[in-house]
Design a protein around this motif. Structure first.
Motif, short mmCIF file in Angstrom:
data_model
loop_
_atom_site.label_atom_id
_atom_site.label_comp_id
_atom_site.label_asym_id
_atom_site.label_seq_id
_atom_site.Cartn_x
_atom_site.Cartn_y
_atom_site.Cartn_z
N SER A 241 50.49 47.74 47.75
CA SER A 241 49.21 47.05 49.32
C SER A 241 48.01 46.09 48.89
CB SER A 241 49.09 49.11 50.35
OG SER A 241 48.53 47.76 51.54
N GLU A 242 48.07 45.62 49.00
CA GLU A 242 46.63 44.85 48.94
C GLU A 242 45.74 44.51 49.86
OE1 GLU A 242 50.72 41.48 47.00
OE2 GLU A 242 49.94 43.18 49.46
N SER A 243 44.26 44.47 49.50
CA SER A 243 43.79 44.33 50.31
C SER A 243 41.82 43.05 49.74
CB SER A 243 42.61 45.41 50.21
OG SER A 243 42.78 46.26 50.03
N GLY A 244 41.18 43.33 50.14
CA GLY A 244 40.35 42.63 49.69
C GLY A 244 40.15 41.11 49.97
N GLY A 245 41.05 40.60 50.54
CA GLY A 245 40.99 38.66 51.04
C GLY A 245 39.74 38.56 51.71
N GLY A 246 39.65 37.24 51.60
CA GLY A 246 38.40 36.96 52.69
C GLY A 246 38.37 35.13 52.72
N LEU A 247 37.68 35.15 53.30
CA LEU A 247 37.02 33.33 53.53
C LEU A 247 35.49 33.29 52.67
CD1 LEU A 247 36.54 30.34 54.61
CD2 LEU A 247 35.29 31.95 56.84
N VAL A 248 35.23 32.78 52.00
CA VAL A 248 34.64 32.83 50.61
C VAL A 248 34.05 31.07 50.53
CG1 VAL A 248 36.01 33.18 49.10
CG2 VAL A 248 33.19 33.47 49.11
N GLN A 249 33.11 30.73 50.15
CA GLN A 249 31.97 29.59 50.13
C GLN A 249 33.18 29.68 48.48
OE1 GLN A 249 28.19 29.31 51.39
NE2 GLN A 249 28.44 28.19 53.08
N ALA A 250 32.54 28.15 48.08
CA ALA A 250 33.03 28.15 47.15
C ALA A 250 32.23 28.36 45.97
CB ALA A 250 32.78 26.60 46.33
N GLY A 251 32.17 28.56 44.48
CA GLY A 251 30.94 29.12 43.85
C GLY A 251 30.73 30.97 43.98
N GLY A 252 31.63 31.26 45.46
CA GLY A 252 31.72 32.94 45.42
C GLY A 252 32.29 33.75 45.29
N SER A 253 32.01 34.86 45.22
CA SER A 253 32.90 35.55 44.61
C SER A 253 34.19 36.88 45.64
CB SER A 253 32.52 36.73 43.95
OG SER A 253 32.02 36.38 42.65
N LEU A 254 34.98 37.12 45.10
CA LEU A 254 35.59 38.35 45.80
C LEU A 254 36.97 39.61 45.00
CD1 LEU A 254 37.69 36.08 48.42
CD2 LEU A 254 36.35 38.02 49.24
N ARG A 255 36.83 41.08 45.41
CA ARG A 255 37.84 41.74 44.58
C ARG A 255 38.85 41.98 45.90
NH1 ARG A 255 36.37 47.37 42.14
NH2 ARG A 255 36.76 48.25 44.40
N LEU A 256 39.95 41.45 45.21
CA LEU A 256 41.27 42.18 45.40
C LEU A 256 41.67 43.37 44.80
CD1 LEU A 256 43.13 39.09 45.60
CD2 LEU A 256 41.56 39.61 47.10
N SER A 257 42.21 44.43 45.85
CA SER A 257 43.03 45.20 45.11
C SER A 257 44.17 45.79 45.62
CB SER A 257 42.04 46.64 46.12
OG SER A 257 40.90 46.82 45.45
N CYS A 258 44.45 46.40 44.47
CA CYS A 258 46.05 47.12 45.30
C CYS A 258 46.50 47.99 44.96
CB CYS A 258 47.13 45.62 44.27
SG CYS A 258 48.80 45.72 44.40
N ALA A 259 46.98 48.59 45.83
CA ALA A 259 47.37 50.24 45.08
C ALA A 259 49.00 50.76 45.53
CB ALA A 259 46.81 51.37 46.80
N ALA A 260 49.82 51.22 43.95
CA ALA A 260 50.92 51.37 44.21
C ALA A 260 50.41 52.88 44.76
CB ALA A 260 51.12 51.87 43.16
N SER A 261 51.77 53.56 44.74
CA SER A 261 52.43 54.23 45.34
C SER A 261 54.53 54.38 45.66
CB SER A 261 52.32 54.73 46.58
OG SER A 261 53.05 53.64 48.03
N GLY A 262 54.97 55.66 44.94
CA GLY A 262 56.15 55.55 45.17
C GLY A 262 56.24 56.13 43.09
N ARG A 263 57.29 55.37 42.80
CA ARG A 263 57.18 55.93 41.79
C ARG A 263 56.65 55.14 40.26
NH1 ARG A 263 64.33 56.27 40.79
NH2 ARG A 263 63.68 56.88 38.82
#
Length: 123
Positions: free
Chosen positions: A5-27
């Motif tokens: 399951s990913e999260s953290g996307g969005g709209l940002v201006q050029a030169g900016g930063s974002l951090r995406l996360s991915c949580a794993a579950s199950g095996r």
């Protein structure tokens, strides 16, 4: 089975930063490599970055090298993609993926995928 399951996307201006996360579950013990891919409208899904648990390798696509950083938190079964100096051409849906392969940059080797998170970089 493995769920991602990913999260953290969005709209940002050029030169900016974002951090995406991915949580794993199950095996999760069956996972040897986790990767990030992206797909822009009308284009093929492409490799962005990956981390192999078994060989300790982190690799990046040339287009993001020096700007994106892959990291993980084993205690949380979560991986991250820190994206700095974003460019409009980074605009895409970003997917987290997992494979039992010891290392791969090919989307065909990844059996498990998240739902994707949209990243939009405005100029």
């Amino acid at each position: 089975q493995v769920q991602l399951s990913e999260s953290g996307g969005g709209l940002v201006q050029a030169g900016g930063s974002l951090r995406l996360s991915c949580a794993a579950s199950g095996r999760t013990l069956s996972i040897y490599t986790m990767g990030w891919f992206r797909q822009a409208p009308g284009k093929e899904r492409e490799f962005v970055a990956a981390n192999s648990w078994t060989v300790g390798t982190i690799g990046y696509a040339d287009s993001v090298k020096g700007r994106f950083t892959f990291s993980r938190d084993n205690a949380k079964n979560t991986v991250y993609l820190q994206m700095n100096s974003l460019k409009p051409e980074d605009t895409a849906v970003y997917y987290c993926a997992a494979t039992r392969s010891s290392w791969s940059t090919s989307k065909n080797e990844y059996a498990y995928w998240g739902q994707g998170t949209q990243v939009t970089v405005s100029s």
